[in-house]
Design a protein around this motif. Structure first.
Motif, PDB file in Angstrom:
ATOM      1  N   VAL A 163      86.359  11.487  10.555  1.00  0.00           N
ATOM      2  CA  VAL A 163      85.109  10.751  10.394  1.00  0.00           C
ATOM      3  C   VAL A 163      85.201   9.883   9.142  1.00  0.00           C
ATOM      4  CG1 VAL A 163      82.597  10.915  10.219  1.00  0.00           C
ATOM      5  CG2 VAL A 163      83.891  12.699  11.422  1.00  0.00           C
ATOM      6  N   VAL A 164      84.924   8.583   9.293  1.00  0.00           N
ATOM      7  CA  VAL A 164      84.917   7.667   8.151  1.00  0.00           C
ATOM      8  C   VAL A 164      83.625   6.876   8.166  1.00  0.00           C
ATOM      9  CG1 VAL A 164      87.432   7.465   8.197  1.00  0.00           C
ATOM     10  CG2 VAL A 164      86.033   5.753   9.386  1.00  0.00           C
ATOM     11  N   THR A 165      83.336   6.238   7.053  1.00  0.00           N
ATOM     12  CA  THR A 165      82.217   5.305   6.989  1.00  0.00           C
ATOM     13  C   THR A 165      82.748   3.972   6.503  1.00  0.00           C
ATOM     14  OG1 THR A 165      80.036   4.871   6.031  1.00  0.00           O
ATOM     15  CG2 THR A 165      81.594   6.062   4.638  1.00  0.00           C
ATOM     16  N   LEU A 205      85.090  10.855   5.343  1.00  0.00           N
ATOM     17  CA  LEU A 205      84.064  11.872   5.101  1.00  0.00           C
ATOM     18  C   LEU A 205      84.551  13.275   5.425  1.00  0.00           C
ATOM     19  CD1 LEU A 205      81.007   9.998   6.619  1.00  0.00           C
ATOM     20  CD2 LEU A 205      81.795  10.001   4.250  1.00  0.00           C
ATOM     21  N   PHE A 245      81.978  19.891  11.925  1.00  0.00           N
ATOM     22  CA  PHE A 245      82.367  18.930  10.890  1.00  0.00           C
ATOM     23  C   PHE A 245      82.915  19.691   9.682  1.00  0.00           C
ATOM     24  CE2 PHE A 245      81.302  16.489   7.050  1.00  0.00           C
ATOM     25  CZ  PHE A 245      82.013  15.337   7.307  1.00  0.00           C
ATOM     26  N   GLN A 300      77.621  12.935  15.625  1.00  0.00           N
ATOM     27  CA  GLN A 300      77.962  11.701  14.928  1.00  0.00           C
ATOM     28  C   GLN A 300      76.709  10.931  14.552  1.00  0.00           C
ATOM     29  OE1 GLN A 300      80.499   9.115  17.191  1.00  0.00           O
ATOM     30  NE2 GLN A 300      80.728   7.624  15.536  1.00  0.00           N
ATOM     31  N   ARG A 301      76.686  10.403  13.324  1.00  0.00           N
ATOM     32  CA  ARG A 301      75.536   9.670  12.828  1.00  0.00           C
ATOM     33  C   ARG A 301      75.797   8.165  12.885  1.00  0.00           C
ATOM     34  NH1 ARG A 301      73.858  13.879   7.947  1.00  0.00           N
ATOM     35  NH2 ARG A 301      73.493  15.629   9.386  1.00  0.00           N
ATOM     36  N   GLU A 315      78.538   6.433  10.855  1.00  0.00           N
ATOM     37  CA  GLU A 315      79.861   7.060  10.902  1.00  0.00           C
ATOM     38  C   GLU A 315      80.715   6.471  12.025  1.00  0.00           C
ATOM     39  OE1 GLU A 315      78.310  11.425   9.279  1.00  0.00           O
ATOM     40  OE2 GLU A 315      78.820  11.143  11.403  1.00  0.00           O
ATOM     41  N   THR A 316      82.011   6.477  11.801  1.00  0.00           N
ATOM     42  CA  THR A 316      82.969   5.997  12.787  1.00  0.00           C
ATOM     43  C   THR A 316      84.043   7.057  12.984  1.00  0.00           C
ATOM     44  OG1 THR A 316      82.627   3.681  12.150  1.00  0.00           O
ATOM     45  CG2 THR A 316      84.670   4.200  13.317  1.00  0.00           C
ATOM     46  N   LEU A 317      84.403   7.307  14.228  1.00  0.00           N
ATOM     47  CA  LEU A 317      85.492   8.236  14.549  1.00  0.00           C
ATOM     48  C   LEU A 317      86.776   7.434  14.692  1.00  0.00           C
ATOM     49  CD1 LEU A 317      83.687  10.516  17.169  1.00  0.00           C
ATOM     50  CD2 LEU A 317      84.086  10.969  14.754  1.00  0.00           C
ATOM     51  N   ALA A 333      78.776  12.923   4.503  1.00  0.00           N
ATOM     52  CA  ALA A 333      78.265  12.742   5.865  1.00  0.00           C
ATOM     53  C   ALA A 333      76.798  13.082   5.963  1.00  0.00           C
ATOM     54  CB  ALA A 333      79.076  13.579   6.848  1.00  0.00           C
ATOM     55  N   ARG A 358      75.839  17.241   5.548  1.00  0.00           N
ATOM     56  CA  ARG A 358      76.219  18.324   6.453  1.00  0.00           C
ATOM     57  C   ARG A 358      76.628  19.554   5.637  1.00  0.00           C
ATOM     58  NH1 ARG A 358      78.599  14.230   9.616  1.00  0.00           N
ATOM     59  NH2 ARG A 358      77.672  14.024  11.667  1.00  0.00           N
TER      60      ARG A 358
END
Length: 443
Positions: A33-35, A46, A59, A86-87, A90-92, A440, A443
């Motif tokens: 997970v990145v932003t 993240l 997570f 996933q928010r 956020e990018t997978l 994130a 969390r």
């Protein structure tokens, strides 16, 4: 971070085992997970998406990761077992960044993302630093053919733009070794857009296997986005009982249109299954059990059992019938179990080994009676015959379980939310990385 290495390519983390401070395996990495950040700054990492028992995804913040080396991830502190959601910010990486077509800032050329790498900064944060790309334009099923380059993050642009036809070759390569049920779990957690792209890139046999493991809503969504001709091909590749279950969820006109496009000999058993009530032996059975004639030998029976396409529950016994051997067969004579086949000489005729003590099931047998039958006689499959003793198919224990479990059993983990505590005194070093509440969204 003790033992940290300078650069980690994200695709290499896929499927890597995650261990807690006691050395017990928690699960396996399924994504990162990145932003994304403005101003050309590299994305901040993240945490990891980790698949634990029951295919639940949780997570794991990077602040809880102590080591990424030797093909494993080590953690410390508390692991929150709440299901990962996933928010918006956020990018997978694996699901959304691989296979993207972006632009090189220097030349303006379009390139395809094969992988990205992350590094740990001086303040112990992780960020995406490199992008591994290939020049040329890929087709639906193949990667682009061209030069491979490793570029700095700032040397490419376009990750924040919506892409209509992203492709999925590199994502599928990352998950190539997954079982159909596990790949189905990956698809279920993708966005609808990405799920359609992955489905389009899978070959017919692989997609058919994966569809059989997906929740009904996902099955209907995917089959509805395929062209009718390919949807019919997928249905032909599925087990008839699974194809019938899927078609029963579609509007009547759509289901009939797809049946018309299927080969007649492939559509016929599906039509027969659709004629039965859903929670009966006829509605649950498969029309493709292993059927032999009484003059066939044990050697021939074992050869049929060894065929890899047969599911274990069906390969546990053969059904002996008079010709024809295709369902609906001639007169049903009985069953020979796999263990009995192993005890007999290869030249023995299966007709001499038939177990006919148990009455087969009529097609209108309701689910509770099927369950009792299998449990009482310790069976994994039962013959289903009509009034004239023709074998129609076999109902297996896995089909029964599918209908006994809650409708959303594929989406719900085996365990309720819980936390894994580390031993007393073991935790993340003070002052290293952001606070857990900052990772994130807390969390």
């Amino acid at each position: 971070m003790a033992g940290a290495i300078s650069r980690v390519f994200i695709s290499h983390l896929s499927g890597v085992a995650v261990f807690d401070p006691n050395g017990d395996q928690v699960g396996r990495v399924r994504d990162v997970v990145v932003t994304l950040r403005i101003g050309g700054r590299p994305p901040r990492v993240l945490g990891l998406v980790v698949e634990v028992v029951g295919r639940r995804r949780i997570f794991l913040p990077m602040t809880r990761v102590t080591s990424l080396e030797s093909g494993q991830v080590l953690t410390t502190g508390v692991i929150n077992m709440r299901r990962f959601e996933q928010r918006p910010a956020e990018t997978l990486v694996l699901a959304e960044l691989l296979d993207r077509r972006v632009l090189r800032v220097k030349t303006g050329d379009e390139v395809t993302v094969l992988d990205v790498a992350m590094v740990q900064t001086r303040v112990r944060e992780w960020e995406i630093s490199k992008v591994f790309v290939q020049t040329g334009r890929p087709t639906r099923l193949r990667k682009a053919k061209g030069e491979s380059l490793t570029l700095d993050w700032q040397e490419v642009t376009g990750f924040s733009l919506t892409e209509e036809d992203q492709g999925a070759a590199n994502l599928l390569a990352t998950f190539d070794q997954l079982r159909p049920a596990d790949l189905a779990n990956v698809l279920h957690h993708l966005s609808a857009k990405r799920r359609a792209e992955v489905a389009a890139a899978l070959d017919d046999e692989r997609l058919a296997d994966v569809l059989e493991e997906l929740p009904e809503d996902d099955q209907v969504e995917i089959i509805g986005k395929l062209k009718d001709e390919r949807a019919a091909d997928i249905l032909e590749a599925m087990d008839p009982d699974d194809a019938a279950d899927l078609l029963s969820e579609l509007p009547g006109e759509e289901a009939e249109r797809l049946l018309q496009l299927m080969e007649p000999d492939e559509a016929a058993p599906v039509r027969r299954l659709l004629a039965y009530e859903e929670n009966t032996a006829g509605g649950l059975m498969t029309t493709e059990p292993i059927v032999l004639e009484p003059v066939d030998t044990v050697a021939e029976a074992l050869a049929r059992v060894r065929i890899a396409d047969h599911k274990p529950a069906l390969a546990a016994q053969i059904f002996v019938c008079r010709p024809p051997a295709e369902t609906p067969t001639g007169k049903y004579l009985g069953t020979v179990h796999f263990q009995r086949l192993l005890r007999e000489p290869p030249y023995t005729l299966v007709g001499t080994l038939v177990d006919d003590d148990l009455d087969p099931l009529p097609p209108d047998t309701p689910l509770p009676l099927i369950t009792s039958y299998l449990a009482t006689y310790n069976m994994v499959a039962a013959a289903v015959v009509d009034e004239a003793d023709h074998l129609l198919g076999a109902v297996t224990v896995d089909d029964v379980l599918d209908h006994l479990l809650p409708e959303d059993w594929r989406e719900v983990g085996l365990h309720a939310d819980t936390r894994i505590e580390s031993p007393e005194g073991v935790g993340a070093p003070e002052g290293i990385g952001p606070k857990e509440s900052e990772v994130a969204g807390g969390r």
